[in-house]
Write a protein that holds these residues in place. Structure first.
Motif, PDB file in Angstrom:
ATOM      1  N   PRO B  13      -2.060   4.823   6.139  1.00 16.33           N
ATOM      2  CA  PRO B  13      -1.965   6.276   5.424  1.00 16.33           C
ATOM      3  C   PRO B  13      -2.203   6.129   3.943  1.00 16.33           C
ATOM      4  O   PRO B  13      -2.873   7.080   3.381  1.00 16.33           O
ATOM      5  CB  PRO B  13      -0.420   6.431   5.632  1.00 16.33           C
ATOM      6  N   ILE B  14      -1.796   5.111   3.255  1.00 16.48           N
ATOM      7  CA  ILE B  14      -2.243   4.987   1.718  1.00 16.48           C
ATOM      8  C   ILE B  14      -3.742   5.028   1.713  1.00 16.48           C
ATOM      9  O   ILE B  14      -4.276   5.786   0.821  1.00 16.48           O
ATOM     10  CB  ILE B  14      -1.659   3.736   1.252  1.00 16.48           C
ATOM     11  N   SER B  17      -5.468   8.297   3.139  1.00 18.98           N
ATOM     12  CA  SER B  17      -5.249   9.820   2.344  1.00 18.98           C
ATOM     13  C   SER B  17      -5.874   9.530   0.944  1.00 18.98           C
ATOM     14  O   SER B  17      -6.430  10.694   0.689  1.00 18.98           O
ATOM     15  CB  SER B  17      -3.665   9.931   2.148  1.00 18.98           C
ATOM     16  N   LEU B  41       3.850  19.804   7.294  1.00 17.00           N
ATOM     17  CA  LEU B  41       3.791  19.476   5.660  1.00 17.00           C
ATOM     18  C   LEU B  41       3.138  20.862   5.010  1.00 17.00           C
ATOM     19  O   LEU B  41       2.644  21.631   5.419  1.00 17.00           O
ATOM     20  CB  LEU B  41       2.833  18.595   5.498  1.00 17.00           C
ATOM     21  N   PRO B  50       0.981  17.095  10.866  1.00 18.57           N
ATOM     22  CA  PRO B  50       1.363  15.772  10.145  1.00 18.57           C
ATOM     23  C   PRO B  50       0.107  14.768  10.838  1.00 18.57           C
ATOM     24  O   PRO B  50      -0.331  13.600  10.226  1.00 18.57           O
ATOM     25  CB  PRO B  50       2.524  15.058  10.568  1.00 18.57           C
ATOM     26  N   GLU B  66       0.774  11.177   9.024  1.00 25.10           N
ATOM     27  CA  GLU B  66       1.769  11.265   7.833  1.00 25.10           C
ATOM     28  C   GLU B  66       3.147  10.911   8.292  1.00 25.10           C
ATOM     29  O   GLU B  66       3.975  10.576   7.614  1.00 25.10           O
ATOM     30  CB  GLU B  66       1.960  12.749   7.305  1.00 25.10           C
ATOM     31  N   ILE B  67       3.245  10.799   9.735  1.00 25.67           N
ATOM     32  CA  ILE B  67       4.689  10.096  10.201  1.00 25.67           C
ATOM     33  C   ILE B  67       4.520   8.916  11.105  1.00 25.67           C
ATOM     34  O   ILE B  67       3.371   8.615  11.618  1.00 25.67           O
ATOM     35  CB  ILE B  67       5.065  11.367  10.878  1.00 25.67           C
ATOM     36  N   ALA B  68       5.592   8.315  11.394  1.00 26.21           N
ATOM     37  CA  ALA B  68       5.628   7.139  12.297  1.00 26.21           C
ATOM     38  C   ALA B  68       5.363   7.742  13.658  1.00 26.21           C
ATOM     39  O   ALA B  68       5.842   8.761  13.848  1.00 26.21           O
ATOM     40  CB  ALA B  68       6.787   6.469  12.060  1.00 26.21           C
ATOM     41  N   ILE B 200       3.755   5.137  -5.624  1.00 21.61           N
ATOM     42  CA  ILE B 200       3.783   5.423  -4.223  1.00 21.61           C
ATOM     43  C   ILE B 200       4.937   4.833  -3.468  1.00 21.61           C
ATOM     44  O   ILE B 200       5.244   5.353  -2.330  1.00 21.61           O
ATOM     45  CB  ILE B 200       2.346   4.842  -3.741  1.00 21.61           C
ATOM     46  N   LYS B 203       7.781   7.202  -3.332  1.00 19.95           N
ATOM     47  CA  LYS B 203       7.256   8.185  -2.637  1.00 19.95           C
ATOM     48  C   LYS B 203       7.343   8.092  -1.048  1.00 19.95           C
ATOM     49  O   LYS B 203       7.578   9.072  -0.304  1.00 19.95           O
ATOM     50  CB  LYS B 203       6.108   8.980  -3.112  1.00 19.95           C
ATOM     51  N   LEU B 204       7.193   6.869  -0.581  1.00 19.88           N
ATOM     52  CA  LEU B 204       6.796   6.711   0.767  1.00 19.88           C
ATOM     53  C   LEU B 204       8.034   6.142   1.375  1.00 19.88           C
ATOM     54  O   LEU B 204       7.788   5.487   2.550  1.00 19.88           O
ATOM     55  CB  LEU B 204       5.406   5.864   1.039  1.00 19.88           C
ATOM     56  N   ARG B 205       9.172   6.013   0.911  1.00 17.17           N
ATOM     57  CA  ARG B 205      10.456   5.286   1.370  1.00 17.17           C
ATOM     58  C   ARG B 205      10.692   5.748   2.560  1.00 17.17           C
ATOM     59  O   ARG B 205      11.290   4.862   3.714  1.00 17.17           O
ATOM     60  CB  ARG B 205      11.590   5.154   0.271  1.00 17.17           C
ATOM     61  N   GLU B 206      10.741   6.895   3.063  1.00 15.67           N
ATOM     62  CA  GLU B 206      11.065   7.495   4.199  1.00 15.67           C
ATOM     63  C   GLU B 206      10.062   7.102   5.361  1.00 15.67           C
ATOM     64  O   GLU B 206      10.553   6.768   6.504  1.00 15.67           O
ATOM     65  CB  GLU B 206      11.412   9.101   4.354  1.00 15.67           C
ATOM     66  N   LEU B 207       8.873   7.320   4.851  1.00 12.61           N
ATOM     67  CA  LEU B 207       7.642   7.140   5.963  1.00 12.61           C
ATOM     68  C   LEU B 207       7.901   5.601   6.333  1.00 12.61           C
ATOM     69  O   LEU B 207       7.673   4.857   7.725  1.00 12.61           O
ATOM     70  CB  LEU B 207       6.508   7.295   5.761  1.00 12.61           C
ATOM     71  N   ARG B 210      10.934   4.609   8.773  1.00 12.03           N
ATOM     72  CA  ARG B 210      10.779   5.122  10.024  1.00 12.03           C
ATOM     73  C   ARG B 210       9.640   4.264  10.916  1.00 12.03           C
ATOM     74  O   ARG B 210       9.662   3.916  11.789  1.00 12.03           O
ATOM     75  CB  ARG B 210       9.953   6.544  10.201  1.00 12.03           C
TER      76      ARG B 210
END
Lengths: 231, 231, 231, 231, 231
Positions: B13-14, B17, B41, B50, B66-68, B200, B203-207, B210
Motif C-alpha cells: 500500500p505504501i 499509493s 474513504l 477501499p 487500503e484495508i487488510a 507514515i 498514520k498507518l497504525r490501524e492498517l 489489522r
C-alpha cells in the motif's frame, strides 16, 4: 504410491523429501484446494506447490506435503487422494509415519511397525518376520487414509517408526525409509539423514508446531490408550 | 498490473499509493464484496472504495487495497483478481511486498528479492543480475496470487523488499519502487517517501494492526522456516 | 429519507426519535428479519417493531432503529434498505450520525461534517459553506449505506456531528438536527434535547453498550487513522 | 392456546405445569427438532418429549417446554408455533411469563402486567382495569412470539408477573395463573404453588441455569432500559 | 439389537465389548461418516472401524462404538441407526448404559433401572418386578435414540446401571449385562469384568475423557434435576 504427510515426528515429510532428492524423482503434479492455507514454496528460485506428486521412470510414485493438513478436511482429502491413486493405476499406498514412544531418547535404532489393511499384505509381512502393529488405535491423516482403503478393500500399508511425538525425528525417518527400501527393493543411503539431525529439527519447527495443532483434533490422543474391546 | 496489498511492513500500500500520486494515475474502477468490512474513504471530500484500480494513458495499470483482506477469502479473491486481470489483457502481475528480516534496523538500503512464476521471467531477471528469491516459503495474499498464476501458467512476479515485519516500512517501499521503476522503465523520485517515514508509521497504525491479525491465519509463519524438502 | 441507526454517540437514534415526536411523523411500516435479535417495544401499551419507517403528509420519510444492527449483516441490510428507498421514490438518503472527537468535552457547539456521495451534492454544500468531510475513513452502518449509494450512483448524505464515541450524545444529536433542518427547511426546537442530556444518557446505556460491541467488527477503528493514499 | 416457555423466573413452566396437573389436561402432542438438545423425560415410568401440547375437552389448549430453547432458533420456532396454533383454530395465544423487578424480595403479591398485540385486546383489559405494560423493551422467546403475532395481526397476549430474574419464582407463577384464571374464567387453587417454593427452586436449578444462558443472547438486556424514542 | 455407546461410566462399551468376546459374536459390518474423527483400530493386527455391528447365528445383533460420538450429530446418528435397525428386521433396541449416582463407592451391586418407550414393554418388566426408571430427565446419545423410538413407536429399552459418572465402571457394566442376560435368556460369566476393574479404568481413560466432553453439550446436566412438571 508412497505417501509422506506431516504427523508424529514429521517422519513422513522427512523421509519422502529425502527420497525425492536421493532417488532423483521427478515432479509430476500437485494437489491444491481452497481449504489449504495460502502457501507457496521456492526452491532454486522455482515455485513449488506445497502438496506434490513425484515419480521415476519405473513404477515408483510418491505424494508428499510440506504443510500440515487441516484436520476438519481429512475425510474428503483421503477420499480424493485414494480415488486419484486408484484411477492412476496404483497397486497400493505405503504411508511413512511415526508412532510416539515415550522412551525414544534411549532407542538407538527405532523399530518400525507395519499396519496393513489387507489380509494378503499382513501374511506377506509376517512371513518375512516384519513386525505388525498388533493392538491399538490409530488417529490422524494416516488413519483417515487407511479407513478409505478399508472401505474400498484397497491395499493400504503404514510403516510407523518409533518416534518422538513433538520433535522432528530424522532417526525415525531413516528407520522407516530402510524398511521401505527393503520392501520395494531399492537402495538408499540414510547416513546423511542421521548426520543432519539437529539441523533438520531447527528448520522444521514451524511445520512441527502446525502439525501438533492439527493432531489435537484428529483423534491422535486415542493412540495412547487401548480400545474397550481389548481392555 | 502492479499490485499493492497490505502485508509485511505494508510495503504494497505504501509503494502503490505513492505511485498513484506521483505518476498521476487515474482511478478507473473498484472491487467490492460482502465479505469485506463496511469501510469507505474520503479524499478531497470525494468518496473512494477501499480496493481500487488505477491506470495511465499507456499500459500501466494498478490494483491497490487500503484495508487488510480477510484471510479466509484469499483463495477466491486471488482467483477473481487474476481472472479479471487476464480478461482485461494484462500481460503480467507485479506485486510489491516485503520480506521480514530481523536486522532491518541495521540495513540502510533494503535489498529486493524477486519471486517469479515463469521460467522466462526468472531468466530475464537473472541475466540482469537481479536477486531472485532462492529458497523458502511464501505465505499470505501474494502467495495466494502466485499460486493462481502457477495454476494458470501466468506471469506473476513479486518484488519483496527487506522489511520490518510489524511496522510500516516506507524505506522498504522505496526499494521496491526503485526496482519496479527499473523493470518497467519509468522514473520516480522516492525521496519524499523516506522523509515521511515517522509520519507514515503513525498514520498507518490501524492498517498495520489489522494486517498483522490477518497474517496470523494465512501461513506467514512458515516464511521463517525451511521446507522439509531442503532441510 | 432520513436515517437514524445506532453508531458513534447514538446520534442517529437520538436525533431521529426526537424528530418523530416533534414533527409528529406517523408510523408507516417496519423492517424485520430472522437475523435481528428477538426484541419488541411497547409505547403507550402499543407494540412497536424496533426498526421502523415514519413519514408526514408531505415528502419527509424517516427510517430509524432502536437496536444495534448485527455487523455481519450490514452489507445485505444496506443493499435492502437502499433498494427499498429507491423503489419508494426517495430522492436521497440523509443519515444522522456522529464522528468521534477526543476533546468533545470542551466543545460547546459540535460541528457537523457532511459526507456526500454525489458531486452535485458536494457542490451544493460547499457553495453554502457547509463543512464537508475532507479526508479519512468511515466505517460501520453508514459507511455500508454510503458504499451502496456509491455503487448505485444514488444521492447519499451523512451528517456527522462531533460526538462522544462511547456515550450517548444528545448535544451532537442537536447539532445534526439543526443542520438537517437547515438543509430540508423545517423548524425544530432542539432545547429539550439539551436539557435531558443526563437522563438520555442513563436510559440508552444498553443500546450504547450493544452499539459499541457492534462497532468493534465493522471497521470503525480505521476511522481514527489516515488512508495509505494520503499518509 | 396458553404458552409456558422458560424465561425470567421460569414463570411459564412453573405455571403451565401446575395447570396441567390441576386442571387434568391431557397430553395431545409434542414438538421436536434436530436443533433441540437430545433430552427425554420420564414420568410414572412413561416417556415424555420435553416440548408438549395439552388440552381439555373444551377449548383450552396449552403448549409447554421443560427445556431452555436455543436462542439462535427463536425466530423459526415462533414462526412455526404460531402457524401451527392458527392452523389448529386457536383464537389467541396467552403467554405466561415474568418481568424482572429488583425489589422482588419485598413484594408480597407480584403484580401482573399485560402486553397485548391487538387494539381490541388492550381495550378489553383496560376496561377491566387490568394493568397494561406501558413502556419498554421485551426480549426473548415471548418477544419473538409477539413479533410474529404483530406481523400476522393475530391476538397475542403476554401475562408478565413481577419476578426474580435468576431464581425460579413460584410466587410470580401463582400471580400469573390467578390473572389467567380470571381472564379465561376457570378456577384454580394456587396455594400448593406457594407452599412448595423452596422445593421448586432447588429442583429447577438446571433449567434456570440454561435459561439464564439462553437469555444472554436473546435481547433480554434491553428490557431494563428505555427505547430511544421515549428517552 | 443391543447397543453400547460411550456415556456415563462407559457402561455401554465395556458391557458390549465383553459380550462380543464372551459370546463369540461375529463382526458383520460398520458405520462410518465424515463427521466422525479419523480413527481406526487394530486387533490381532487386523483393522477395525470404531463403530461396528456384530451378530451370532441366532437373532442376537449388537452395535458398539469405541469412540465418543460428536454431540452435534446425535440427532441424525440416532435417526440413521434406528432406521437401519428397523430395515434389518430388529424387533427392539436395548441400550446398555449408566445412571450416575453420587454414592456409587458404597454400592456393592449396582441396581439397574429400565427406561422403556412402549407400554407393553413396561408392563412386561413391572410384572417381573424389574425396576423401571420412574421420574426424571435422560440426556445424551441414549435419550436421542429413545426419542427416535418414541417418534416411530418402536420398542426402545435402556438398561441403566448405577454408575460412576466420570470413571469407567466395569461393576456397573456387569450389572447391566446380568440384567440383559436375564431378559434375553443367555448365560454370561461376569466375573472377569469385576476382576479387571482397575486395569480397564486405566486403559479407557482417553475414551472417558472424550465422552465427558461430549456429554457436556448433550443435555446430561438436566439428568440431575427434576422436570418442572413434577417439581
Amino acid at each position: 504410491m508412497v505417501i509422506g504427510i506431516p504427523d508424529v515426528g514429521l517422519v513422513g515429510p522427512i523421509a519422502t523429501s529425502f527420497m525425492v532428492k536421493n532417488l532423483k524423482l521427478e515432479l509430476v503434479g500437485y494437489l491444491d484446494s481452497n481449504v489449504l492455507p495460502p502457501i507457496l514454496l521456492f526452491h532454486n528460485s522455482e515455485p513449488l506447490m506445497p502438496l506434490r506428486f513425484y515419480s521415476n521412470d519405473k513404477n515408483l510414485s510418491l505424494f508428499y506435503s510440506e504443510i500440515a493438513l487441516p484436520p476438519e478436511h481429512l475425510y474428503s482429502f483421503s477420499e480424493y487422494l485414494l480415488d486419484f491413486a486408484i484411477k492412476r493405476g496404483a497397486e497400493r499406498i505405503i504411508m511413512l509415519g511415526g508412532i510416539a514412544v515415550p522412551n525414544r531418547i534411549n532407542i538407538q535404532k527405532p523399530k518400525v511397525y507395519i499396519a496393513a489393511i489387507k489380509e494378503e499384505d499382513r501374511k506377506f509381512f509376517s512371513e518375512r518376520n516384519f513386525p505388525l502393529l498388533k493392538e491399538g488405535f490409530m488417529g490422524g491423516a494416516y488413519a483417515s487414509l487407511l479407513k478409505q482403503c478399508y472401505k474400498k478393500d484397497f491395499s493400504g500399508i503404514a510403516l510407523l517408526a518409533e518416534s518422538h511425538l513433538n520433535y522432528p525425528d530424522p532417526g525415525a525417518a531413516a528407520s522407516a525409509l530402510t524398511m521401505l527400501a527393503s520392501i520395494l527393493n531399492f537402495k538408499i543411503d540414510i547416513k546423511p539423514l542421521l548426520e543432519q539431525e539437529e539441523e533438520i529439527r531447527v528448520k522444521l519447527r514451524e511445520l512441527m508446531k502446525r502439525t501438533i495443532e492439527s493432531m489435537k483434533t484428529s483423534g491422535k490422543e486415542y493412540e495412547f490408550t487401548v480400545p474397550a474391546m481389548y481392555a
